[in-house]
Design a protein around this motif. Structure first.
Motif, PDB file in Angstrom:
ATOM      1  N   SER A 239       0.863  -1.183   0.000  1.00 38.66           N
ATOM      2  CA  SER A 239       0.000   0.000   0.000  1.00 38.66           C
ATOM      3  C   SER A 239       0.895   1.227   0.000  1.00 38.66           C
ATOM      4  CB  SER A 239      -0.918   0.010   1.229  1.00 38.66           C
ATOM      5  OG  SER A 239      -0.151   0.128   2.417  1.00 38.66           O
ATOM      6  N   ILE A 240       0.320   2.379  -0.263  1.00 37.96           N
ATOM      7  CA  ILE A 240       1.139   3.594  -0.290  1.00 37.96           C
ATOM      8  C   ILE A 240       1.695   3.882   1.099  1.00 37.96           C
ATOM      9  CG2 ILE A 240      -0.808   5.141   0.106  1.00 37.96           C
ATOM     10  CD1 ILE A 240       2.319   5.725  -2.123  1.00 37.96           C
ATOM     11  N   GLU A 241       0.927   3.550   2.149  1.00 37.62           N
ATOM     12  CA  GLU A 241       1.434   3.747   3.505  1.00 37.62           C
ATOM     13  C   GLU A 241       2.603   2.803   3.783  1.00 37.62           C
ATOM     14  OE1 GLU A 241      -0.301   4.189   8.060  1.00 37.62           O
ATOM     15  OE2 GLU A 241      -1.531   3.292   6.474  1.00 37.62           O
ATOM     16  N   HIS A 242       2.509   1.580   3.281  1.00 33.34           N
ATOM     17  CA  HIS A 242       3.603   0.624   3.460  1.00 33.34           C
ATOM     18  C   HIS A 242       4.837   1.101   2.716  1.00 33.34           C
ATOM     19  CE1 HIS A 242       5.608  -3.288   3.838  1.00 33.34           C
ATOM     20  NE2 HIS A 242       5.944  -3.139   2.561  1.00 33.34           N
ATOM     21  N   ILE A 243       4.658   1.603   1.502  1.00 30.82           N
ATOM     22  CA  ILE A 243       5.794   2.046   0.692  1.00 30.82           C
ATOM     23  C   ILE A 243       6.509   3.214   1.354  1.00 30.82           C
ATOM     24  CG2 ILE A 243       6.426   3.133  -1.494  1.00 30.82           C
ATOM     25  CD1 ILE A 243       4.122   1.529  -2.778  1.00 30.82           C
ATOM     26  N   LEU A 244       5.753   4.202   1.805  1.00 30.14           N
ATOM     27  CA  LEU A 244       6.350   5.439   2.309  1.00 30.14           C
ATOM     28  C   LEU A 244       6.850   5.342   3.742  1.00 30.14           C
ATOM     29  CD1 LEU A 244       3.864   8.089   0.846  1.00 30.14           C
ATOM     30  CD2 LEU A 244       6.046   7.324  -0.095  1.00 30.14           C
ATOM     31  N   LEU A 245       6.283   4.418   4.545  1.00 30.67           N
ATOM     32  CA  LEU A 245       6.567   4.470   5.981  1.00 30.67           C
ATOM     33  C   LEU A 245       6.928   3.140   6.620  1.00 30.67           C
ATOM     34  CD1 LEU A 245       3.560   6.782   6.881  1.00 30.67           C
ATOM     35  CD2 LEU A 245       5.940   7.488   6.709  1.00 30.67           C
ATOM     36  N   GLU A 246       6.641   2.011   5.969  1.00 32.70           N
ATOM     37  CA  GLU A 246       6.777   0.738   6.652  1.00 32.70           C
ATOM     38  C   GLU A 246       7.724  -0.248   5.983  1.00 32.70           C
ATOM     39  OE1 GLU A 246       2.806  -0.660   6.776  1.00 32.70           O
ATOM     40  OE2 GLU A 246       2.099   0.868   8.200  1.00 32.70           O
ATOM     41  N   CYS A 247       7.976  -0.128   4.708  1.00 34.18           N
ATOM     42  CA  CYS A 247       8.765  -1.119   3.977  1.00 34.18           C
ATOM     43  C   CYS A 247      10.182  -1.205   4.539  1.00 34.18           C
ATOM     44  CB  CYS A 247       8.807  -0.768   2.501  1.00 34.18           C
ATOM     45  SG  CYS A 247       9.605  -2.032   1.481  1.00 34.18           S
ATOM     46  N   THR A 248      10.668  -2.436   4.671  1.00 30.48           N
ATOM     47  CA  THR A 248      12.002  -2.654   5.232  1.00 30.48           C
ATOM     48  C   THR A 248      13.108  -2.597   4.183  1.00 30.48           C
ATOM     49  OG1 THR A 248      11.715  -5.058   5.005  1.00 30.48           O
ATOM     50  CG2 THR A 248      11.099  -4.055   7.116  1.00 30.48           C
ATOM     51  N   ALA A 249      12.729  -2.429   2.926  1.00 32.28           N
ATOM     52  CA  ALA A 249      13.745  -2.286   1.887  1.00 32.28           C
ATOM     53  C   ALA A 249      14.501  -0.980   2.090  1.00 32.28           C
ATOM     54  CB  ALA A 249      13.094  -2.321   0.499  1.00 32.28           C
ATOM     55  N   VAL A 250      15.729  -0.949   1.609  1.00 31.10           N
ATOM     56  CA  VAL A 250      16.543   0.259   1.757  1.00 31.10           C
ATOM     57  C   VAL A 250      15.855   1.415   1.033  1.00 31.10           C
ATOM     58  CG1 VAL A 250      18.764   1.327   1.243  1.00 31.10           C
ATOM     59  CG2 VAL A 250      18.658  -1.079   1.927  1.00 31.10           C
ATOM     60  N   GLY A 251      15.631   2.512   1.732  1.00 33.08           N
ATOM     61  CA  GLY A 251      14.980   3.671   1.128  1.00 33.08           C
ATOM     62  C   GLY A 251      14.233   4.498   2.145  1.00 33.08           C
ATOM     63  N   GLN A 252      13.008   4.083   2.482  1.00 33.61           N
ATOM     64  CA  GLN A 252      12.157   4.945   3.293  1.00 33.61           C
ATOM     65  C   GLN A 252      12.717   5.188   4.694  1.00 33.61           C
ATOM     66  OE1 GLN A 252      10.026   4.387   6.043  1.00 33.61           O
ATOM     67  NE2 GLN A 252      10.529   2.224   6.382  1.00 33.61           N
ATOM     68  N   GLN A 253      13.223   4.169   5.351  1.00 32.93           N
ATOM     69  CA  GLN A 253      13.724   4.347   6.709  1.00 32.93           C
ATOM     70  C   GLN A 253      14.919   5.285   6.736  1.00 32.93           C
ATOM     71  OE1 GLN A 253      14.661   0.694   8.697  1.00 32.93           O
ATOM     72  NE2 GLN A 253      15.053   1.685  10.662  1.00 32.93           N
ATOM     73  N   GLN A 254      15.814   5.134   5.767  1.00 26.47           N
ATOM     74  CA  GLN A 254      16.990   5.994   5.711  1.00 26.47           C
ATOM     75  C   GLN A 254      16.604   7.446   5.418  1.00 26.47           C
ATOM     76  OE1 GLN A 254      16.701   2.994   4.249  1.00 26.47           O
ATOM     77  NE2 GLN A 254      18.083   1.909   5.659  1.00 26.47           N
ATOM     78  N   VAL A 255      15.644   7.652   4.524  1.00 27.09           N
ATOM     79  CA  VAL A 255      15.225   9.006   4.162  1.00 27.09           C
ATOM     80  C   VAL A 255      14.614   9.715   5.363  1.00 27.09           C
ATOM     81  CG1 VAL A 255      13.538  10.315   2.815  1.00 27.09           C
ATOM     82  CG2 VAL A 255      14.949   8.573   1.710  1.00 27.09           C
TER      83      VAL A 255
END
Length: 408
Positions: A239-255
Motif C-alpha cells: 500500500s502507499i502507507e507501506h511504501i512510504l513508511l513501513e517497507c524494510t527495503a533500503v529507502g524509506q527508513q533511511q530518508v
C-alpha cells in the motif's frame, strides 16, 4: 429597516462552518438580507443597512455579471440568487446601503446588544434559499459565456460517486490535525497545491490522497498481475502507507531518519511521520514551544522537506520494483540513498536562491523568506554572510548521519 454586519452575533452563528475571515463572513450578510426580504411584506418599504459594502455591490454592480454567467463560481450563489429573486418580487421601495450616519451605527450597536440574549434563549431558525420560478433567470447568457466558465459549470453539475479509498484517506488526514488547526476537506485538497510544493510532487500527493496510485489492491483482481499486489521485500500486501513508511527495503527508513536529523536542527520537536501527517503537510503550521507565534520559515521548511522526501521514497520504490523487476532481491545502497536525498534537498535550496533574483520580475521570492526557511540547517552557517542568497554556490544543507530509527 434591517441592520446587520460582519460582527453581528447573528452572522457569527450563521458562519460557524466557514473559515474565519471577512470573505466567508459575507455569507452571513447574504442570509440576513434574505431573511429580511422573506419576512417583510412586499408592499412595505424595506431598507437594508450593512456595516460593509459587500451587499450593496452584490445587488447593484455585480448582479448582472453573475446572472449572465449563470452564477457559476460565485460563492454563496444559492443565497445571493434567492435574495435577488425576492427583491424583484417587491413592489414597495427597497434600498440597500452601507451604514454611514452616526444614528445608523448607534442602531446597529443597539441591535447587537439585544441579539445576544435572544440567541441564547431561543432556538435558531433555518433560512432556506427559496425563490419564485417566475422571477428566476436560469442558465448563462451565451454572449458572455467563456470556455472556462462553461467548463466550471459542467464540473459543478457532475456528482461523481464517492470513492472509499479517498474518503478513508481524507478522514485519516483530518484526524491527524491538531484541534486548533482543523481544516475542511476542501482546504485539505487545496493545501496539496501549495506554492511551496513542486507541481510534480503535488500531483503525487493528490494521487496519494485519492488512492489513485497503482499499488497493492489495484493489481489484486487483474489476472496474471496478482503478484504485483505484494511487496517483494516484505511479503505482504503493498500500500502507499507501506511504501512510504513501513517497507524494510533500503529507502524509506533511511530518508526519514535524515529528515528527522535535519529537522531537529531547527530546535523544534520531531512529530513522527504518519500518512495523515504527510497528507496534511500543506496545512501544518509551527510555533515556538510555549508560544502562539507562528514560525513561517519553519512551516515552509517542513513543507519542502516532507514533500520532497516522500516523493524521493516513491521514486526509489519504483526504481527497485519496476526498474529492476528482473532482480527481485535488488536494493539501493544506503550511501546512494543518502546522496540522492542530499541532492534533492540541495536542489530545492538552490531553486530558492535562484528565485530571489530580480530578473524574475513578479515571480521573485523575497530573500528574507528564503533566509528564514533555511535558518539553522545549513552547513557551516556561522561562516556565511548575512544575506547568503547572493552566494548560492557556497551554500548547502548540513550533512546528517544515518542511524537506525523507526519513522512511524
Amino acid at each position: 429597516m434591517a441592520f446587520f454586519g460582519y460582527n453581528d452575533p447573528r452572522n457569527a452563528l450563521l458562519t460557524t462552518q466557514t473559515p474565519e475571515n471577512a470573505y466567508h463572513a459575507t455569507l452571513g450578510e447574504a442570509v440576513a438580507a434574505l431573511y429580511a426580504a422573506q419576512r417583510t411584506p412586499r408592499d412595505v418599504p424595506l431598507h437594508l443597512v450593512s456595516t460593509s459594502p459587500f451587499l450593496t455591490k452584490a445587488i447593484t454592480t455585480k448582479l448582472a455579471g453573475w446572472e449572465d454567467g449563470g452564477w457559476i463560481g460565485v460563492p454563496h450563489a444559492d443565497y445571493l440568487a434567492a435574495l435577488a429573486n425576492h427583491l424583484r418580487q417587491r413592489c414597495a421601495v427597497t434600498t440597500v446601503r452601507h451604514a454611514s450616519t452616526p444614528w445608523e451605527w448607534k442602531a446597529i450597536d443597539w441591535i447587537r446588544d439585544r441579539a445576544c440574549p435572544l440567541l441564547l434563549n431561543h432556538p435558531l431558525e433555518v433560512v432556506r434559499p427559496t425563490s419564485n420560478p417566475s422571477f428566476r433567470l436560469s442558465g448563462a447568457r451565451l454572449a458572455s459565456l467563456t470556455q472556462a466558465t462553461a467548463y466550471k459549470g459542467i464540473l459543478a453539475t457532475r456528482r461523481p460517486p464517492a470513492r472509499q479509498g479517498t474518503a478513508r484517506n481524507v478522514a485519516l488526514a483530518l484526524a491527524a490535525l491538531a484541534p486548533r488547526q482543523q481544516r475542511s476537506s476542501e482546504e485539505l485538497w487545496t493545501s496539496l497545491r501549495h506554492k511551496d510544493i513542486r507541481h510534480q510532487v503535488s500531483d503525487f500527493l493528490w494521487k496519494t490522497l485519492h488512492s489513485a496510485l497503482r499499488v497493492g489492491h489495484f493489481w489484486a483482481h487483474i489476472p496474471q498481475y496478482k503478484d504485483r499486489a505484494s511487496c517483494t521485500n516484505c511479503r505482504c500486501e503493498e500500500s502507499i502507507e507501506h511504501i512510504l513508511l513501513e517497507c524494510t527495503a533500503v529507502g524509506q527508513q533511511q530518508v526519514w531518519t535524515m529528515v528527522e536529523a535535519l529537522w531537529l536542527k531547527t530546535g523544534l520537536a520531531w512529530p513522527g511521520m504518519s500518512l495523515g501527517t504527510l497528507l496534511t503537510l500543506g496545512t501544518k503550521t509551527w510555533t515556538n514551544p510555549g508560544s502562539k507565534r507562528r514560525r513561517e520559515g519553519a512551516s515552509r521548511l517542513w513543507r519542502i522537506l516532507v514533500s520532497e522526501s516522500a516523493y524521493l521514497v516513491w521514486k526509489l520504490r519504483c526504481e527497485r520494483v519496476i526498474g529492476h523487476d528482473d532482480s527481485p532481491d535488488w536494493q539501493h545502497h544506503e550511501l546512494t540513498v543518502q546522496r540522492r536525498w542530499h541532492a534533492a534537498i540541495d536542489a530545492r535550496l538552490q531553486l530558492d536562491i535562484a528565485s530571489t533574483r530580480h530578473y524574475l520580475g513578479g515571480r521573485t521570492q523575497k530573500s528574507d523568506v528564503v533566509l528564514r526557511t533555511w535558518n539553522k540547517v545549513l552547513e557551516d552557517e556561522i561562516a556565511l554572510p548575512d544575506d547568503w542568497t547572493r552566494f548560492g554556490f557556497l551554500v548547502g544543507i548540513a550533512p546528517v548521519r544515518l542511524r537506525e530509527h523507526d519513522p512511524g
